[in-house]
Design a protein around this motif. Structure first.
Motif, PDB file in Angstrom:
ATOM      1  N   VAL A  11       4.089 -10.321   1.516  1.00  0.00           N
ATOM      2  CA  VAL A  11       3.195  -9.486   0.715  1.00  0.00           C
ATOM      3  C   VAL A  11       1.768 -10.033   0.787  1.00  0.00           C
ATOM      4  N   THR A  12       1.627 -11.349   0.526  1.00  0.00           N
ATOM      5  CA  THR A  12       0.312 -11.986   0.645  1.00  0.00           C
ATOM      6  C   THR A  12      -0.236 -11.791   2.059  1.00  0.00           C
ATOM      7  N   GLY A  13       0.629 -11.965   3.046  1.00  0.00           N
ATOM      8  CA  GLY A  13       0.199 -11.864   4.437  1.00  0.00           C
ATOM      9  C   GLY A  13      -0.364 -10.502   4.783  1.00  0.00           C
ATOM     10  N   ILE A  14       0.389  -9.427   4.496  1.00  0.00           N
ATOM     11  CA  ILE A  14      -0.138  -8.120   4.897  1.00  0.00           C
ATOM     12  C   ILE A  14      -1.298  -7.693   4.008  1.00  0.00           C
ATOM     13  N   ALA A  15      -1.322  -8.166   2.753  1.00  0.00           N
ATOM     14  CA  ALA A  15      -2.455  -7.834   1.886  1.00  0.00           C
ATOM     15  C   ALA A  15      -3.742  -8.425   2.464  1.00  0.00           C
ATOM     16  N   ILE A  63       2.804  -0.798  13.334  1.00  0.00           N
ATOM     17  CA  ILE A  63       2.826   0.605  13.747  1.00  0.00           C
ATOM     18  C   ILE A  63       2.440   1.566  12.635  1.00  0.00           C
ATOM     19  N   ASN A  64       2.767   1.231  11.388  1.00  0.00           N
ATOM     20  CA  ASN A  64       2.434   2.131  10.286  1.00  0.00           C
ATOM     21  C   ASN A  64       2.128   1.314   9.034  1.00  0.00           C
ATOM     22  N   LEU A  65       0.902   0.834   8.983  1.00  0.00           N
ATOM     23  CA  LEU A  65       0.505  -0.075   7.909  1.00  0.00           C
ATOM     24  C   LEU A  65       0.728   0.508   6.514  1.00  0.00           C
ATOM     25  N   PRO A  66       0.335   1.791   6.256  1.00  0.00           N
ATOM     26  CA  PRO A  66       0.566   2.315   4.906  1.00  0.00           C
ATOM     27  C   PRO A  66       2.039   2.276   4.506  1.00  0.00           C
ATOM     28  N   PHE A  67       2.933   2.570   5.469  1.00  0.00           N
ATOM     29  CA  PHE A  67       4.346   2.556   5.117  1.00  0.00           C
ATOM     30  C   PHE A  67       4.822   1.124   4.849  1.00  0.00           C
ATOM     31  N   ALA A  68       4.319   0.164   5.644  1.00  0.00           N
ATOM     32  CA  ALA A  68       4.642  -1.242   5.384  1.00  0.00           C
ATOM     33  C   ALA A  68       4.207  -1.618   3.977  1.00  0.00           C
ATOM     34  N   ALA A  69       3.027  -1.149   3.582  1.00  0.00           N
ATOM     35  CA  ALA A  69       2.524  -1.436   2.234  1.00  0.00           C
ATOM     36  C   ALA A  69       3.433  -0.821   1.181  1.00  0.00           C
ATOM     37  N   THR A  70       3.927   0.402   1.458  1.00  0.00           N
ATOM     38  CA  THR A  70       4.827   1.067   0.512  1.00  0.00           C
ATOM     39  C   THR A  70       6.093   0.239   0.316  1.00  0.00           C
ATOM     40  N   ILE A  71       6.676  -0.204   1.449  1.00  0.00           N
ATOM     41  CA  ILE A  71       7.901  -1.002   1.353  1.00  0.00           C
ATOM     42  C   ILE A  71       7.624  -2.319   0.619  1.00  0.00           C
ATOM     43  N   ALA A  72       6.438  -2.891   0.866  1.00  0.00           N
ATOM     44  CA  ALA A  72       6.103  -4.172   0.242  1.00  0.00           C
ATOM     45  C   ALA A  72       5.980  -4.060  -1.269  1.00  0.00           C
ATOM     46  N   ILE A  97      -0.961   7.597   8.220  1.00  0.00           N
ATOM     47  CA  ILE A  97      -1.679   7.333   9.466  1.00  0.00           C
ATOM     48  C   ILE A  97      -1.723   8.604  10.298  1.00  0.00           C
ATOM     49  N   ASP A  98      -2.753   8.649  11.110  1.00  0.00           N
ATOM     50  CA  ASP A  98      -2.872   9.718  12.091  1.00  0.00           C
ATOM     51  C   ASP A  98      -1.829   9.443  13.175  1.00  0.00           C
ATOM     52  N   SER A  99      -0.845  10.327  13.316  1.00  0.00           N
ATOM     53  CA  SER A  99       0.266  10.035  14.219  1.00  0.00           C
ATOM     54  C   SER A  99      -0.215   9.987  15.671  1.00  0.00           C
ATOM     55  N   PHE A 100      -1.411  10.506  15.922  1.00  0.00           N
ATOM     56  CA  PHE A 100      -1.927  10.548  17.285  1.00  0.00           C
ATOM     57  C   PHE A 100      -2.664   9.261  17.641  1.00  0.00           C
ATOM     58  N   THR A 101      -3.591   8.853  16.756  1.00  0.00           N
ATOM     59  CA  THR A 101      -4.405   7.669  17.061  1.00  0.00           C
ATOM     60  C   THR A 101      -3.860   6.399  16.419  1.00  0.00           C
ATOM     61  N   GLY A 102      -3.009   6.560  15.418  1.00  0.00           N
ATOM     62  CA  GLY A 102      -2.498   5.387  14.720  1.00  0.00           C
ATOM     63  C   GLY A 102      -3.458   4.821  13.686  1.00  0.00           C
ATOM     64  N   ASN A 103      -4.605   5.507  13.476  1.00  0.00           N
ATOM     65  CA  ASN A 103      -5.544   5.016  12.458  1.00  0.00           C
ATOM     66  C   ASN A 103      -5.093   5.411  11.056  1.00  0.00           C
ATOM     67  N   VAL A 104      -5.494   4.590  10.089  1.00  0.00           N
ATOM     68  CA  VAL A 104      -5.141   4.879   8.706  1.00  0.00           C
ATOM     69  C   VAL A 104      -6.031   5.990   8.172  1.00  0.00           C
ATOM     70  N   ILE A 105      -5.415   7.025   7.564  1.00  0.00           N
ATOM     71  CA  ILE A 105      -6.191   8.102   6.948  1.00  0.00           C
ATOM     72  C   ILE A 105      -6.187   7.882   5.445  1.00  0.00           C
ATOM     73  N   ALA A 106      -7.380   7.717   4.881  1.00  0.00           N
ATOM     74  CA  ALA A 106      -7.492   7.397   3.462  1.00  0.00           C
ATOM     75  C   ALA A 106      -7.416   8.666   2.624  1.00  0.00           C
ATOM     76  N   LYS A 107      -6.246   9.278   2.587  1.00  0.00           N
ATOM     77  CA  LYS A 107      -6.065  10.453   1.745  1.00  0.00           C
ATOM     78  C   LYS A 107      -4.839  10.237   0.875  1.00  0.00           C
ATOM     79  N   PHE A 108      -5.046  10.327  -0.446  1.00  0.00           N
ATOM     80  CA  PHE A 108      -3.987   9.991  -1.385  1.00  0.00           C
ATOM     81  C   PHE A 108      -2.815  10.962  -1.291  1.00  0.00           C
ATOM     82  N   ASN A 109      -1.613  10.441  -1.055  1.00  0.00           N
ATOM     83  CA  ASN A 109      -0.429  11.284  -1.133  1.00  0.00           C
ATOM     84  C   ASN A 109       0.802  10.413  -1.356  1.00  0.00           C
TER      85      ASN A 109
END
Lengths: 257, 286
Positions: free
Chosen positions: A104-108, B254-263, B47-59
């Motif tokens: 958690v700390t790492g990815i944050a 590959i999908n940082l927002p989803f990793a954050a969700t799981i974290a 994330i934009d499934s095409f470019t892999g960039n994070v899209i900052a839109k709340f959902n």
């Protein structure tokens, strides 16, 4: 009594196996070792990858320890000598980096470096990550010592005409020194073998020793050298704890709790 | 000049306090807490499934995926199961060991035992797991060599190996708080219980256990929290088994927002755990 023995065996057998294995003459893993050799130690010492990783680890560990000493000590002074708003919160916050899972700390931190600030990952980002979780050990060691010291010595010094700076230099610092040294050693030990936060903050170019081990763990050709590096990490981590135990009798846990 | 600065500072405790607090607060609150906050916000992005960039839109898409996909639910349940087993195993080992250290060993040996238990706490985490790889290697491992003759064989790499490895890693975290708790417990209580006719196990259950409960809770916070986020143990000795940490690790690139969700799951579980513990009042007596 026998349970204690089983418990200690459970703790120490695996670590001893690592150390013994570093002298195992067999190229592939075989237990028990048929012959012993120091050949792999020589090879590991002359291995450029290992040497480079060692220097990255030392650089990261020393810088993180330096920052942790500065921040941990000033925070310990503030908490032990003053009352202020948010004191409870800050003493909780300082423990958070080692009680939350490293991932958690790492990815944050990685997310903050890459997406928010645009700081490219490298030694600096490793140091920031390590210092964050090293502050707590310096803080705990310094805080325990400051509480035990009390303020009477400083007051006596000031009554005798010394100003704040002189008192700090001649009274407070010498009394605090061994606790700071112990905290610094533990912080260095913590940084030296950290892998999770390092994985996320290191970027592709830098390998610290643990990362080097991890990257070579599944390569059979490197197995003997991995054993040597692993044994070194065991031995190196035992020295700081031994020294810090002798230096500071303030706490049993060395400030990890 | 130097003297006048010292005098000026001495008369202003607020300034001294501010000078002491500025750097650590900046670091912990702005850098660390800020980063954690940003991670939490990222959990609601895509994330934009095409470019892999994070899209900052709340959902809430990530949370919806996480909660409805049975694969993730299984990983969560499996990780929780592992965390509970590890915590129990650590407690079963730690209570008698801590009791021996605090109450039975001679004071002279006590310090040595504490040092013996403490030292591996600082030994490299990665090396410890690596050690278990050589221990558990099927057929050629050390465990089969030592225990094979009495009919116990290595479970191989997988769930049981993860539980052994993690229990090994976190055992000192459990022993130390219990040891500290037992050290504070006066011997006279145990004697009194014995004098009143209680057998050893009854004394343990009715006198010792309630009094060291806060220590157990403190230890379990470490064993639980550290297990929930671990991924390296599963990678090295877990075979194909995945834990929550592995899912975070795989999604990280590959999908940082989803990793954050799981974290957020380990953090949420720990928050609930802390809240439950607070309600029992165990934290107050720590």
């Amino acid at each position: 009594m026998s349970l204690m023995g089983i418990g200690l065996a459970f703790i120490y057998v695996p670590l001893s196996v690592v150390v013994i294995n570093s002298f195992n003459s067999s190229r592939t893993f075989s237990w028990p070792p048929s012959r012993f050799t120091t050949e792999w130690w020589g090879k590991a010492i002359s291995n450029t990858g290992v040497r480079k990783a060692l220097s990255w680890s030392l650089a990261a560990g020393l810088s993180a320890t330096f920052i942790a000493l500065l921040l941990g000590t000033s925070l310990a002074f503030a908490v032990s000598r003053y009352n202020f708003f948010g004191k409870d919160i800050i003493s909780l916050l300082v423990v958070l980096p080692i009680s939350l899972p490293g991932v958690v700390t790492g990815i944050a931190l990685s997310n903050a470096f890459n997406q928010q600030i645009g700081l490219s990952t490298g030694l600096l980002t490793i140091v920031i990550g390590h210092a964050t979780f090293c502050i707590v050990v310096v803080y705990n060691n310094a805080l325990a010592r400051l509480r035990r010291m009390g303020t009477s010595l400083q007051e006596a010094s000031m009554d005798l005409g010394a100003n704040g700076i002189t008192t700090f230099r001649l009274i407070t610092l010498p009394n605090l020194a061994s606790a700071l040294f112990a905290g610094g050693l533990l912080a260095f030990g913590l940084s030296f073998d950290e892998i999770v936060v390092t994985t996320f903050t290191a970027g592709p170019g830098i390998q610290t020793l643990p990362i080097w081990i991890y990257n070579n763990l599944f390569r059979p050709s490197q197995a003997p050298i991995v054993n040597v590096v692993a044994a070194t990490l065991v031995v190196v981590s035992v020295i700081p704890i031994y020294l810090s135990q002798r230096l500071s009798q303030d706490s049993t846990s060395g400030g990890r709790f | 000049m130097k003297r006048s600065i010292a005098t000026w500072m001495h008369k202003r405790p607020q300034v001294r306090l501010a000078a002491l607090l500025a750097a650590p607060t900046l670091w912990l609150v702005v850098a660390y807490l800020g980063a954690l906050g940003a991670l939490l916000v990222t959990a609601f992005f895509t994330i934009d499934s095409f470019t892999g960039n994070v899209i900052a839109k709340f959902n809430l898409g990530n949370f919806h995926d996480m909660l409805t996909d049975p694969a993730y639910r299984n990983v969560v349940l499996r990780t929780l199961g592992i965390a509970i087993s590890v915590t129990l195993i650590c407690a079963i080992f730690a209570i008698p060991m801590a009791f021996f250290m605090a109450k039975i060993a001679k004071p002279k040996n006590q310090k040595i035992l504490v040092a013996l238990v403490l030292t591996p706490l600082w030994a490299s985490y990665l090396v410890k797991i690596y050690a278990w790889r050589t221990m558990l290697e099927p057929r050629t491992g050390v465990m089969d060599w030592i225990l094979g003759p009495i009919g116990i064989h290595s479970p191989g790499f997988g769930g049981p190996a993860i539980i052994i490895g993690l229990s090994y890693l976190w055992l000192p975290y459990m022993i130390l708080p219990i040891y500290a708790g037992l050290e504070r417990l006066p011997n006279s209580l145990l004697d009194a219980s014995g004098d009143l006719g209680a057998r050893n196990f009854y004394t343990f259950r009715r006198v010792i256990l309630p009094l060291i409960f806060p220590s157990l809770v403190a230890g379990s916070m470490f064993t639980f929290s550290l297990t929930l986020g671990d991924y390296i143990t599963a990678q090295i000795i877990g075979g194909k088994l995945q834990m929550l940490g592995n899912v975070v690790y795989q999604n990280f690139s590959i999908n940082l927002p989803f990793a954050a969700t799981i974290a957020t799951i380990p953090v949420a579980i720990m928050a609930i755990y802390l809240w439950l513990v607070r309600r029992t009042g165990a934290l107050a007596s720590l």
